[in-house]
Design a protein around this motif. Sequence first.
Motif, PDB file in Angstrom:
ATOM      1  N   VAL A 309      59.530  18.177  -0.091  1.00 42.13           N
ATOM      2  CA  VAL A 309      60.937  17.980   0.267  1.00 42.13           C
ATOM      3  C   VAL A 309      61.484  19.297   0.820  1.00 42.13           C
ATOM      4  O   VAL A 309      61.443  20.320   0.127  1.00 42.13           O
ATOM      5  CB  VAL A 309      61.771  17.545  -0.957  1.00 42.13           C
ATOM      6  N   PRO A 310      61.973  19.310   2.051  1.00 45.84           N
ATOM      7  CA  PRO A 310      62.526  20.550   2.610  1.00 45.84           C
ATOM      8  C   PRO A 310      63.776  20.979   1.836  1.00 45.84           C
ATOM      9  O   PRO A 310      64.571  20.140   1.405  1.00 45.84           O
ATOM     10  CB  PRO A 310      62.903  20.160   4.045  1.00 45.84           C
ATOM     11  N   GLN A 311      63.932  22.268   1.640  1.00 48.09           N
ATOM     12  CA  GLN A 311      65.136  22.775   0.985  1.00 48.09           C
ATOM     13  C   GLN A 311      66.358  22.422   1.827  1.00 48.09           C
ATOM     14  O   GLN A 311      66.334  22.530   3.046  1.00 48.09           O
ATOM     15  CB  GLN A 311      65.035  24.296   0.812  1.00 48.09           C
ATOM     16  N   GLY A 312      67.389  21.964   1.153  1.00 44.38           N
ATOM     17  CA  GLY A 312      68.606  21.583   1.853  1.00 44.38           C
ATOM     18  C   GLY A 312      68.667  20.125   2.232  1.00 44.38           C
ATOM     19  O   GLY A 312      69.656  19.677   2.831  1.00 44.38           O
ATOM     20  N   SER A 313      67.636  19.369   1.883  1.00 43.42           N
ATOM     21  CA  SER A 313      67.643  17.951   2.217  1.00 43.42           C
ATOM     22  C   SER A 313      68.758  17.228   1.471  1.00 43.42           C
ATOM     23  O   SER A 313      68.912  17.377   0.259  1.00 43.42           O
ATOM     24  CB  SER A 313      66.298  17.309   1.858  1.00 43.42           C
ATOM     25  N   LYS A 314      69.526  16.431   2.191  1.00 41.14           N
ATOM     26  CA  LYS A 314      70.606  15.671   1.563  1.00 41.14           C
ATOM     27  C   LYS A 314      70.076  14.473   0.782  1.00 41.14           C
ATOM     28  O   LYS A 314      70.815  13.848   0.008  1.00 41.14           O
ATOM     29  CB  LYS A 314      71.590  15.191   2.628  1.00 41.14           C
ATOM     30  N   ASP A 315      68.792  14.149   0.983  1.00 40.66           N
ATOM     31  CA  ASP A 315      68.196  12.993   0.321  1.00 40.66           C
ATOM     32  C   ASP A 315      67.170  13.410  -0.737  1.00 40.66           C
ATOM     33  O   ASP A 315      66.216  12.682  -1.016  1.00 40.66           O
ATOM     34  CB  ASP A 315      67.520  12.085   1.352  1.00 40.66           C
TER      35      ASP A 315
END
Length: 442
Positions: A309-315
């Motif tokens: 999961v990329p850092q800053g993902s809203k999901d």
Amino acid sequence: MNPIPTTSRRTFIGGALAAAVVAPILSACSVNTSGSGGSGSVSFLSTQFAPVEERQKYEATLKKAVGDKANVAYNPVDNPTFNTTIKSQLDANKVEIGLIGGLHGDLVPFAKQLEDLSSLTDELKSRGYSKDLLELAKLGTDKPRYIPWIQATYILAVNKKALQWLPSGADVNKLTYDQFLAWAQAAKAANGGKPVFGIPAGPKGLHHRFYQGFLLPSFTGGQITTFRNADAVTAWTYMRNLWANMNPASTNYDFMQEPLGNGEVLVAWDHVARLINAVSAKPDDFVLAPAPSGPKGLGYLLVVGGLAVPQGSKDRDKAFDVIRALSTKDAQIETLKSNAFFPVVKADIGSDLPPGIALEAKAVSAQQDASGAILALPPVGLGDKEPQVGQIFKNCFQEICLNNADVKATLDKQGAALADIMNSLKVPCWAPDPKADQCTVA
């Protein structure tokens, strides 16, 4: 990256064949797999299962596994697009991607920009990931950055018609490269000079993985650091002799299941997912076997994929739900059945596997358990340079095998190009090359 100790290599796919049972935690529902998604969908960007048939099969697995935990838009793309998309969103501090799925090497460039998955790793530890996989999942940091997702390798598919030409005393499950060449020569002679061996040397074929993970490790013990040494000259001289006894139409083959299925080729090497259709269609016609062994041992490439999961993902939370669902025993076995990628969790794959998958499972296990097995990984940390490195290995094949160029001169020329790339990247070595902070071409 350190070579993985011999005693632990078997835990990678071997753990997937163990008889432990992990309780499934599945939800029922629907998944948006249109690629574009819809309002509130989790964007799942992946480097895997891009061919249409593979994508359709995996979308069905995804839909079955995820349920109503999330509405998922599955987007398989090539490596450059994968890298560019992630980098641009991270740099802009506007991350629209919810979940990414890629091979170990695909994820390395973003290691420190991926979510720390320590809590999720602890939650899922009872599912039986091997210690080696969990160590790889840290991507060189001190925290887990992905959850292991899939694993696969490459093996030999042999039409039983070809077994009659095996050299005297040779065991198809314990071949040496010398025996493999003698077998190809005998098969060609028995068929009126028509070669019946083949490799996926087409425009989209994965033949460069044969040189990187099988041929060179077996002859040289390495992949990058030994690229142009004397043992590499021996390896490529051997490859030229082998190619002379292979179906020249191999330069058109992207997936070996096609020529195997129509009988153009009787013995082929390829990725398990690119052999499965032919074997599944006529399982009684085939034997699947480990790759041959060379002077240094049996080099084989292990393909490991992870979910991150990329850092800053809203999901983020929804992405965690998708990872949980795809990490169950049932979802992992479904992926094995549909896309021929093996589980990374402990799972009793049982006796109800489709015959073709069962044949692959047996060959994969025999390859890993072989005496003198040398585990190799696909290139790690090369980012958008990975296609260029792959092309260098393909160039060696083009020049040495197709154009009959001098072996040493070709390796010197291509080795210089490889050295320039490696010197510019300054990345650590990966298996089977020895540990080094900066991997260089000798």
